[in-house]
Structure formats: C-alpha cells, structure tokens
Design a protein around this motif. Structure first.
Motif, PDB file in Angstrom:
ATOM      1  N   ARG A  45     -17.495 -20.388  11.427  1.00 43.01           N
ATOM      2  CA  ARG A  45     -16.278 -19.215  11.537  1.00 43.01           C
ATOM      3  C   ARG A  45     -16.349 -19.086   9.917  1.00 43.01           C
ATOM      4  O   ARG A  45     -15.837 -19.802   9.445  1.00 43.01           O
ATOM      5  N   GLU A  46     -16.899 -17.686   9.591  1.00 45.89           N
ATOM      6  CA  GLU A  46     -16.452 -17.561   7.843  1.00 45.89           C
ATOM      7  C   GLU A  46     -15.952 -16.525   7.422  1.00 45.89           C
ATOM      8  O   GLU A  46     -15.030 -15.259   7.829  1.00 45.89           O
ATOM      9  N   PHE A  47     -15.093 -16.801   7.241  1.00 42.74           N
ATOM     10  CA  PHE A  47     -13.606 -15.733   5.753  1.00 42.74           C
ATOM     11  C   PHE A  47     -15.473 -14.351   5.231  1.00 42.74           C
ATOM     12  O   PHE A  47     -16.295 -14.102   5.171  1.00 42.74           O
ATOM     13  N   VAL A  48     -14.666 -12.748   5.998  1.00 37.98           N
ATOM     14  CA  VAL A  48     -14.933 -11.849   5.411  1.00 37.98           C
ATOM     15  C   VAL A  48     -14.159 -10.580   4.534  1.00 37.98           C
ATOM     16  O   VAL A  48     -14.865 -10.524   3.532  1.00 37.98           O
ATOM     17  N   ALA A  49     -13.113 -10.953   4.996  1.00 39.29           N
ATOM     18  CA  ALA A  49     -12.040 -10.073   3.928  1.00 39.29           C
ATOM     19  C   ALA A  49     -10.565 -10.277   3.917  1.00 39.29           C
ATOM     20  O   ALA A  49      -9.739 -10.725   5.149  1.00 39.29           O
ATOM     21  N   ALA A  50      -9.793  -9.315   2.818  1.00 38.50           N
ATOM     22  CA  ALA A  50      -7.985  -9.744   3.339  1.00 38.50           C
ATOM     23  C   ALA A  50      -7.728  -8.955   2.028  1.00 38.50           C
ATOM     24  O   ALA A  50      -8.018  -8.463   0.997  1.00 38.50           O
ATOM     25  N   ILE A  51      -6.253  -8.968   2.851  1.00 35.63           N
ATOM     26  CA  ILE A  51      -5.622  -8.045   1.734  1.00 35.63           C
ATOM     27  C   ILE A  51      -4.275  -8.390   1.462  1.00 35.63           C
ATOM     28  O   ILE A  51      -3.422  -9.681   2.482  1.00 35.63           O
ATOM     29  N   SER A  52      -3.185  -7.763   0.774  1.00 34.73           N
ATOM     30  CA  SER A  52      -1.670  -8.871   0.596  1.00 34.73           C
ATOM     31  C   SER A  52      -1.178  -7.816   1.520  1.00 34.73           C
ATOM     32  O   SER A  52      -1.692  -6.855   2.164  1.00 34.73           O
ATOM     33  N   TRP A  53       0.170  -8.744   1.354  1.00 35.16           N
ATOM     34  CA  TRP A  53       1.672  -8.673   1.927  1.00 35.16           C
ATOM     35  C   TRP A  53       1.578  -6.762   1.968  1.00 35.16           C
ATOM     36  O   TRP A  53       1.968  -5.672   3.104  1.00 35.16           O
ATOM     37  N   SER A  54       1.360  -6.273   0.290  1.00 27.92           N
ATOM     38  CA  SER A  54       2.029  -4.699  -0.027  1.00 27.92           C
ATOM     39  C   SER A  54       0.895  -3.751   0.361  1.00 27.92           C
ATOM     40  O   SER A  54       1.322  -2.800   0.513  1.00 27.92           O
ATOM     41  N   GLY A  55      -0.843  -4.635   0.180  1.00 25.28           N
ATOM     42  CA  GLY A  55      -2.076  -3.593   0.534  1.00 25.28           C
ATOM     43  C   GLY A  55      -2.233  -3.236  -0.963  1.00 25.28           C
ATOM     44  O   GLY A  55      -3.383  -2.618  -0.749  1.00 25.28           O
ATOM     45  N   ASP A  56      -2.091  -3.767  -1.916  1.00 21.82           N
ATOM     46  CA  ASP A  56      -2.304  -2.796  -2.880  1.00 21.82           C
ATOM     47  C   ASP A  56      -3.233  -4.488  -3.205  1.00 21.82           C
ATOM     48  O   ASP A  56      -4.156  -3.946  -4.881  1.00 21.82           O
ATOM     49  N   THR A  57      -4.080  -5.344  -2.227  1.00 24.31           N
ATOM     50  CA  THR A  57      -4.603  -6.537  -3.241  1.00 24.31           C
ATOM     51  C   THR A  57      -5.143  -6.855  -2.493  1.00 24.31           C
ATOM     52  O   THR A  57      -4.957  -6.980  -0.783  1.00 24.31           O
ATOM     53  N   THR A  58      -6.657  -6.185  -2.471  1.00 25.60           N
ATOM     54  CA  THR A  58      -7.817  -7.501  -2.019  1.00 25.60           C
ATOM     55  C   THR A  58      -8.867  -7.831  -1.769  1.00 25.60           C
ATOM     56  O   THR A  58      -8.732  -8.056  -3.316  1.00 25.60           O
ATOM     57  N   TYR A  59      -9.437  -8.499  -1.010  1.00 28.76           N
ATOM     58  CA  TYR A  59     -10.320  -9.822  -1.894  1.00 28.76           C
ATOM     59  C   TYR A  59     -12.104  -9.793  -0.631  1.00 28.76           C
ATOM     60  O   TYR A  59     -11.125  -9.844   0.540  1.00 28.76           O
ATOM     61  N   TYR A  60     -12.741  -9.629  -1.121  1.00 32.85           N
ATOM     62  CA  TYR A  60     -14.279 -10.198  -0.007  1.00 32.85           C
ATOM     63  C   TYR A  60     -15.087 -11.006   0.059  1.00 32.85           C
ATOM     64  O   TYR A  60     -15.363 -11.699  -1.758  1.00 32.85           O
TER      65      TYR A  60
END
Length: 124
Positions: A45-60
């Motif tokens: 399994r591999e990481f795809v994407a993430a988002i902060s609790w507020s939705g202001d920050t994302t990571y791919y």
C-alpha cells in the motif's frame, strides 16, 4: 472509533476521470487530517494524497501530482479525491484514511484508521 465508507470507484479508460468519496462517522472528523492511499495487485500500500483538518493544506505523492486533487467538506464529514488523466498504473484499491493527529499526514504511517477500500481499474 471512526468508520469510513468509500465510494466512486469503477472501470475507466486511459485518460479518463473518476471522483472518489469517503464519508466518515463516529468521531469528530473535522479535527483530523485525512487522506487516500492505494494498493495495486502484488504491491504494498502506498500514500496518494492528504489534506489538513481545515482543508487549507494538501500534499501529494509525486506520481499523482497535477492529476489528482483532494478536498474535504467538514459539514458533510466527507473527503474527496478527484482523479483526472488516469493511467493504467493507477489501477488499485483506494483506501480512505484518518490521520493519527491534527497534523497533515505525509505518509501511510501517519494514518490510524482505514476504510474498506474501493476498486479503481484503468484500462489501456
């Protein structure tokens, strides 16, 4: 405990689009980072994407940057993954996950709860 239910997977042609949804229940969803990981046949399994609790920050992950977009609607306890320009190598079971903390997840190890997964198949 949190329960996560994914939907939106399916079969799509090379270059097509899909939108995955994940509805969370059972815990205060809005205070935690959320994300998506995937597992292809015969692979880890591999990481795809993430988002902060507020939705202001994302990571791919580099492999999806520029093609996938993660977003969330805290009022609906839902996180989304818009997938465009899909490739056969994107074929996998996609899992929604909740972060272990309020911090932005940056890898699979940062997630503590998982959904059951939804299958995405991209045909060439």
């Amino acid at each position: 405990q949190v329960q996560l239910v994914e939907s939106g997977g399916g079969l799509v042609q090379d270059g097509g689009s899909l939108r995955l949804s994940c509805v969370a229940s059972g815990r205060t969803f809005r205070f935690y980072g959320m994300g998506w990981c995937r597992q292809a046949p015969g692979k880890e399994r591999e990481f795809v994407a993430a988002i902060s609790w507020s939705g202001d920050t994302t990571y791919y992950a580099d492999s999806v940057k520029g093609r996938f977009t993660i977003s969330r609607d805290n009022a609906k306890n839902t996180v989304y993954l818009q997938m465009n320009s899909l490739k056969p190598e994107d074929t996998a079971v996609y899992y929604c996950a909740v972060s272990r903390s309020a911090n932005l997840p940056r890898g699979e190890a940062d997630f503590g709860s998982w959904g059951q997964g939804t299958q995405v198949t991209v045909s060439s």
